[in-house]
Design a protein around this motif. Structure first.
Motif, short mmCIF file in Angstrom:
data_model
loop_
_atom_site.label_atom_id
_atom_site.label_comp_id
_atom_site.label_asym_id
_atom_site.label_seq_id
_atom_site.Cartn_x
_atom_site.Cartn_y
_atom_site.Cartn_z
N UNK A 198 -5.50 -5.81 10.16
CA UNK A 198 -7.02 -6.23 10.44
C UNK A 198 -7.43 -6.90 8.74
N UNK A 199 -8.51 -7.52 8.54
CA UNK A 199 -9.22 -9.19 7.94
C UNK A 199 -9.94 -8.38 6.85
N UNK A 200 -10.81 -7.29 7.17
CA UNK A 200 -11.62 -6.41 5.91
C UNK A 200 -10.00 -5.70 5.11
N UNK A 201 -9.53 -5.16 5.16
CA UNK A 201 -8.19 -4.34 4.61
C UNK A 201 -7.92 -5.42 3.80
N UNK A 202 -7.51 -6.46 4.26
CA UNK A 202 -6.66 -7.55 3.65
C UNK A 202 -7.26 -8.19 2.47
N UNK A 203 -8.57 -8.49 2.53
CA UNK A 203 -9.13 -8.60 1.42
C UNK A 203 -8.93 -7.78 0.81
N UNK A 204 -9.47 -6.25 1.33
CA UNK A 204 -9.46 -5.73 -0.11
C UNK A 204 -8.42 -5.65 -0.88
N UNK A 205 -7.57 -5.10 0.21
CA UNK A 205 -6.27 -5.19 -0.89
C UNK A 205 -5.70 -6.61 -1.26
N UNK A 206 -5.99 -7.89 -0.91
CA UNK A 206 -5.67 -8.73 -1.74
C UNK A 206 -6.21 -9.25 -3.20
N UNK A 207 -7.72 -8.62 -3.41
CA UNK A 207 -8.79 -8.11 -3.51
C UNK A 207 -8.34 -7.66 -4.71
N UNK A 208 -7.53 -6.32 -4.76
CA UNK A 208 -7.62 -5.27 -5.83
C UNK A 208 -6.21 -6.05 -6.27
N UNK A 209 -5.29 -6.48 -5.63
CA UNK A 209 -4.12 -6.80 -6.54
C UNK A 209 -4.13 -7.64 -6.99
N UNK A 210 -4.87 -8.82 -6.72
CA UNK A 210 -4.98 -10.33 -7.54
C UNK A 210 -6.31 -10.25 -9.32
N UNK A 211 -6.52 -8.58 -9.02
CA UNK A 211 -7.59 -8.40 -10.08
C UNK A 211 -6.07 -7.22 -10.60
N UNK A 212 -5.51 -6.67 -10.76
CA UNK A 212 -5.06 -6.30 -11.10
C UNK A 212 -3.99 -6.99 -12.49
N UNK A 213 -3.75 -7.86 -10.64
CA UNK A 213 -2.16 -8.98 -11.50
C UNK A 213 -3.19 -9.50 -12.55
N UNK A 214 -4.72 -10.04 -12.07
CA UNK A 214 -5.23 -11.33 -13.35
C UNK A 214 -5.22 -10.48 -14.93
N UNK A 215 -5.82 -9.08 -14.69
CA UNK A 215 -5.80 -8.49 -15.85
C UNK A 215 -3.88 -8.37 -17.00
#
Length: 137
Positions: A49-66
């Motif tokens: 689902x698009x909502x779940x994908x946006x949440x997961x990609x956002x979390x992974x991106x934030x952790x990775x960027x940190x």
């Protein structure tokens, strides 16, 4: 630590943080039905689902960027792994559909991989110890 963060690392990490925030805001501001290719499709997960994908990609991106911005070894490897995966999926989707969003993703992933590789020594240096008399601080 006495390591200096390269400008490119700061820019790449900042772009991923910005992208993460935009993904989360888009949950409330965008009607996904009008998009030709959603985030789930761009990551090769069309059944998610698009909502779940946006949440997961956002979390992974934030952790990775940190981790990347803090010059952590795991941040480097997470960024490289993420970029290789994104390059592979985007390359396949570009060959399949010949659309611009996928070509741009391929180019961005190549830039991130090449730059990260060229600055890999910044992620492998150990913090310097400060010696005061006979003790290290």
């Amino acid at each position: 630590m006495n390591r200096k963060r390269p400008l490119g690392v700061a820019l790449i990490g900042s772009f991923y943080i910005f992208g993460s925030v935009v993904l989360w805001l888009s949950l409330f501001l965008i009607d996904f039905s009008s998009e030709k290719y959603g985030i789930a499709a761009r990551f090769g997960l069309p059944n998610v689902p698009e909502h779940l994908a946006r949440i997961l990609v956002g979390v992974v991106s934030l952790v990775m960027a940190y981790g990347y911005l803090r010059l952590k070894r795991w941040g480097y490897w997470l960024m490289v792994s993420y970029s290789i995966y994104f390059l592979t999926v985007s390359g396949y989707l570009f060959v399949l559909y010949k659309d611009q969003p996928f070509l741009g993703n391929v180019i961005w992933s190549l830039i991130v991989i090449a730059y990260s590789y060229s600055k890999r020594s910044h992620f492998y240096t150990k913090p310097q110890q400060i010696w005061v008399g006979d003790k290290s601080v």
